[in-house]
Design a protein around this motif. Sequence first.
Motif, PDB file in Angstrom:
ATOM      1  N   GLY A  49       0.808  -1.225   0.000  1.00  0.00           N
ATOM      2  CA  GLY A  49       0.000   0.000   0.000  1.00  0.00           C
ATOM      3  C   GLY A  49       0.835   1.266   0.000  1.00  0.00           C
ATOM      4  N   GLY A  50       2.016   1.208   0.577  1.00  0.00           N
ATOM      5  CA  GLY A  50       2.887   2.377   0.622  1.00  0.00           C
ATOM      6  C   GLY A  50       3.931   2.410  -0.484  1.00  0.00           C
ATOM      7  N   ALA A  51       3.918   1.403  -1.351  1.00  0.00           N
ATOM      8  CA  ALA A  51       4.948   1.295  -2.396  1.00  0.00           C
ATOM      9  C   ALA A  51       4.742   2.311  -3.506  1.00  0.00           C
ATOM     10  CB  ALA A  51       4.964  -0.112  -2.971  1.00  0.00           C
ATOM     11  N   GLN A  52       5.848   2.890  -3.940  1.00  0.00           N
ATOM     12  CA  GLN A  52       5.847   3.811  -5.083  1.00  0.00           C
ATOM     13  C   GLN A  52       6.465   3.156  -6.308  1.00  0.00           C
ATOM     14  OE1 GLN A  52       4.341   6.931  -4.783  1.00  0.00           O
ATOM     15  NE2 GLN A  52       3.735   5.992  -2.849  1.00  0.00           N
ATOM     16  N   ALA A  53       7.005   1.940  -6.135  1.00  0.00           N
ATOM     17  CA  ALA A  53       7.614   1.173  -7.219  1.00  0.00           C
ATOM     18  C   ALA A  53       7.377  -0.304  -6.907  1.00  0.00           C
ATOM     19  CB  ALA A  53       9.111   1.476  -7.301  1.00  0.00           C
ATOM     20  N   ASP A  54       7.741  -1.161  -7.829  1.00  0.00           N
ATOM     21  CA  ASP A  54       7.552  -2.599  -7.649  1.00  0.00           C
ATOM     22  C   ASP A  54       8.506  -3.115  -6.571  1.00  0.00           C
ATOM     23  OD1 ASP A  54       7.249  -5.338  -7.800  1.00  0.00           O
ATOM     24  OD2 ASP A  54       7.361  -5.412  -9.983  1.00  0.00           O
ATOM     25  N   ILE A  55       7.952  -3.570  -5.467  1.00  0.00           N
ATOM     26  CA  ILE A  55       8.750  -4.097  -4.353  1.00  0.00           C
ATOM     27  C   ILE A  55       8.599  -5.612  -4.221  1.00  0.00           C
ATOM     28  CG2 ILE A  55       8.740  -1.927  -3.058  1.00  0.00           C
ATOM     29  CD1 ILE A  55       6.540  -3.260  -1.247  1.00  0.00           C
ATOM     30  N   SER A  56       8.121  -6.252  -5.272  1.00  0.00           N
ATOM     31  CA  SER A  56       7.902  -7.708  -5.228  1.00  0.00           C
ATOM     32  C   SER A  56       9.151  -8.455  -4.789  1.00  0.00           C
ATOM     33  CB  SER A  56       7.468  -8.232  -6.601  1.00  0.00           C
ATOM     34  OG  SER A  56       6.320  -7.591  -7.048  1.00  0.00           O
ATOM     35  N   ASP A  57      10.284  -8.135  -5.400  1.00  0.00           N
ATOM     36  CA  ASP A  57      11.519  -8.849  -5.072  1.00  0.00           C
ATOM     37  C   ASP A  57      11.919  -8.647  -3.615  1.00  0.00           C
ATOM     38  OD1 ASP A  57      11.714  -9.852  -7.654  1.00  0.00           O
ATOM     39  OD2 ASP A  57      13.121  -8.299  -8.314  1.00  0.00           O
ATOM     40  N   GLU A  58      11.725  -7.441  -3.089  1.00  0.00           N
ATOM     41  CA  GLU A  58      12.063  -7.174  -1.687  1.00  0.00           C
ATOM     42  C   GLU A  58      11.150  -7.957  -0.744  1.00  0.00           C
ATOM     43  OE1 GLU A  58      13.330  -3.453  -3.940  1.00  0.00           O
ATOM     44  OE2 GLU A  58      11.671  -4.846  -4.039  1.00  0.00           O
ATOM     45  N   ILE A  98       1.942  -6.140  -7.723  1.00  0.00           N
ATOM     46  CA  ILE A  98       2.818  -6.624  -6.636  1.00  0.00           C
ATOM     47  C   ILE A  98       2.113  -7.730  -5.857  1.00  0.00           C
ATOM     48  CG2 ILE A  98       4.039  -6.018  -4.517  1.00  0.00           C
ATOM     49  CD1 ILE A  98       4.178  -3.096  -5.670  1.00  0.00           C
ATOM     50  N   ARG A  99       0.859  -7.502  -5.500  1.00  0.00           N
ATOM     51  CA  ARG A  99       0.097  -8.496  -4.727  1.00  0.00           C
ATOM     52  C   ARG A  99       0.021  -9.816  -5.480  1.00  0.00           C
ATOM     53  NH1 ARG A  99      -5.030 -10.735  -3.656  1.00  0.00           N
ATOM     54  NH2 ARG A  99      -5.862  -9.912  -5.617  1.00  0.00           N
ATOM     55  N   LYS A 100      -0.285  -9.749  -6.768  1.00  0.00           N
ATOM     56  CA  LYS A 100      -0.373 -10.980  -7.567  1.00  0.00           C
ATOM     57  C   LYS A 100       0.979 -11.671  -7.673  1.00  0.00           C
ATOM     58  CE  LYS A 100      -4.407  -9.920 -10.397  1.00  0.00           C
ATOM     59  NZ  LYS A 100      -4.896  -9.579 -11.737  1.00  0.00           N
ATOM     60  N   THR A 101       2.037 -10.906  -7.862  1.00  0.00           N
ATOM     61  CA  THR A 101       3.380 -11.497  -7.953  1.00  0.00           C
ATOM     62  C   THR A 101       3.747 -12.196  -6.651  1.00  0.00           C
ATOM     63  OG1 THR A 101       4.089  -9.849  -9.576  1.00  0.00           O
ATOM     64  CG2 THR A 101       5.829 -10.980  -8.346  1.00  0.00           C
ATOM     65  N   VAL A 102       3.464 -11.541  -5.526  1.00  0.00           N
ATOM     66  CA  VAL A 102       3.765 -12.140  -4.222  1.00  0.00           C
ATOM     67  C   VAL A 102       2.930 -13.396  -4.017  1.00  0.00           C
ATOM     68  CG1 VAL A 102       3.606 -11.783  -1.724  1.00  0.00           C
ATOM     69  CG2 VAL A 102       4.605 -10.014  -3.177  1.00  0.00           C
ATOM     70  N   ASN A 103       1.638 -13.348  -4.344  1.00  0.00           N
ATOM     71  CA  ASN A 103       0.801 -14.539  -4.183  1.00  0.00           C
ATOM     72  C   ASN A 103       1.260 -15.679  -5.091  1.00  0.00           C
ATOM     73  OD1 ASN A 103      -0.714 -13.499  -2.115  1.00  0.00           O
ATOM     74  ND2 ASN A 103      -2.480 -12.982  -3.372  1.00  0.00           N
ATOM     75  N   GLU A 104       1.699 -15.359  -6.305  1.00  0.00           N
ATOM     76  CA  GLU A 104       2.234 -16.397  -7.193  1.00  0.00           C
ATOM     77  C   GLU A 104       3.478 -17.026  -6.567  1.00  0.00           C
ATOM     78  OE1 GLU A 104       2.816 -14.485 -10.988  1.00  0.00           O
ATOM     79  OE2 GLU A 104       0.653 -14.268 -11.301  1.00  0.00           O
ATOM     80  N   PHE A 105       4.335 -16.206  -5.982  1.00  0.00           N
ATOM     81  CA  PHE A 105       5.520 -16.736  -5.292  1.00  0.00           C
ATOM     82  C   PHE A 105       5.096 -17.655  -4.149  1.00  0.00           C
ATOM     83  CE2 PHE A 105       7.953 -16.228  -1.360  1.00  0.00           C
ATOM     84  CZ  PHE A 105       9.082 -16.957  -1.695  1.00  0.00           C
ATOM     85  N   ILE A 106       4.137 -17.215  -3.353  1.00  0.00           N
ATOM     86  CA  ILE A 106       3.675 -18.008  -2.214  1.00  0.00           C
ATOM     87  C   ILE A 106       3.237 -19.397  -2.667  1.00  0.00           C
ATOM     88  CG2 ILE A 106       1.764 -18.208  -0.551  1.00  0.00           C
ATOM     89  CD1 ILE A 106       2.082 -15.147  -0.081  1.00  0.00           C
ATOM     90  N   PHE A 107       2.545 -19.470  -3.805  1.00  0.00           N
ATOM     91  CA  PHE A 107       2.071 -20.757  -4.321  1.00  0.00           C
ATOM     92  C   PHE A 107       3.150 -21.554  -5.046  1.00  0.00           C
ATOM     93  CE2 PHE A 107      -2.358 -19.104  -4.024  1.00  0.00           C
ATOM     94  CZ  PHE A 107      -2.903 -20.189  -3.349  1.00  0.00           C
ATOM     95  N   SER A 108       4.267 -20.940  -5.376  1.00  0.00           N
ATOM     96  CA  SER A 108       5.280 -21.630  -6.173  1.00  0.00           C
ATOM     97  C   SER A 108       5.940 -22.759  -5.384  1.00  0.00           C
ATOM     98  CB  SER A 108       6.335 -20.649  -6.682  1.00  0.00           C
ATOM     99  OG  SER A 108       7.147 -20.179  -5.623  1.00  0.00           O
ATOM    100  N   ALA A 109       6.318 -23.782  -6.102  1.00  0.00           N
ATOM    101  CA  ALA A 109       6.931 -24.957  -5.485  1.00  0.00           C
ATOM    102  C   ALA A 109       8.266 -24.627  -4.831  1.00  0.00           C
ATOM    103  CB  ALA A 109       7.116 -26.058  -6.528  1.00  0.00           C
ATOM    104  N   ASP A 110       8.942 -23.597  -5.311  1.00  0.00           N
ATOM    105  CA  ASP A 110      10.255 -23.257  -4.759  1.00  0.00           C
ATOM    106  C   ASP A 110      10.210 -22.111  -3.747  1.00  0.00           C
ATOM    107  OD1 ASP A 110       9.689 -21.297  -6.630  1.00  0.00           O
ATOM    108  OD2 ASP A 110      11.735 -21.179  -7.400  1.00  0.00           O
ATOM    109  N   SER A 111       9.029 -21.782  -3.243  1.00  0.00           N
ATOM    110  CA  SER A 111       8.917 -20.679  -2.277  1.00  0.00           C
ATOM    111  C   SER A 111       9.622 -20.998  -0.966  1.00  0.00           C
ATOM    112  CB  SER A 111       7.452 -20.350  -1.986  1.00  0.00           C
ATOM    113  OG  SER A 111       6.851 -21.390  -1.227  1.00  0.00           O
ATOM    114  N   GLY A 112       9.600 -22.263  -0.577  1.00  0.00           N
ATOM    115  CA  GLY A 112      10.157 -22.655   0.711  1.00  0.00           C
ATOM    116  C   GLY A 112       9.108 -22.782   1.802  1.00  0.00           C
TER     117      GLY A 112
END
Length: 177
Positions: A49-58, A98-112
């Motif tokens: 919500g406070g992001a001004q740029a893509d913070i998915s990687d962070e 960003i939300r979708k990218t993070v959720n995709e990571f969460i579901f990914s097999a290599d998320s941990g």
Amino acid sequence: ISVVGTGIGGNCLLHDGWGVSVKNRFERDVLNIPGVRYVCVMIGINDIGGAQADISDELIAGYKELIEAAHAKGIKVYACTLTPVKGNFYYSELHEKIRKTVNEFIFSADSGFDGVIDMSNAICREDDPEQMKDEYTCGDYLHPGAKGYEAMGKEAYYTLTEIWEAAAKAAEEENKR
């Protein structure tokens, strides 16, 4: 199983500001609690919500730090997907990406993560998954109301029950060998 709730409203994963960030309190609130075997992580929407740029990687790097620290202590980590915010001032194309990218990571097999509790799907509209169902919002389309939290609680209960029953069955089969 006992439940210890250490959630803080308005909290962030990556930075302090609205309280001490999860990264800066994870050791105190999770890792140093005697007997902890599991942790459910649902954090990041305020960062977005406070992001001004893509913070998915962070955000993903932040999640990986929590996972690594928990696993080092033998604690299983279950991720909760980030819930939709369309209709709230947090919503923008950038924030949704960003939300979708993070959720995709969460579901990914290599998320941990050791499992996923799909809170987003539990409370989103069927016709618009970027928005919370009207009956589940408190009115601001960011925070769930009582019915939304009830739906999320049921999702957590049923998902964790399935995960733990499957683990118990696998352990039983392993012991038979």
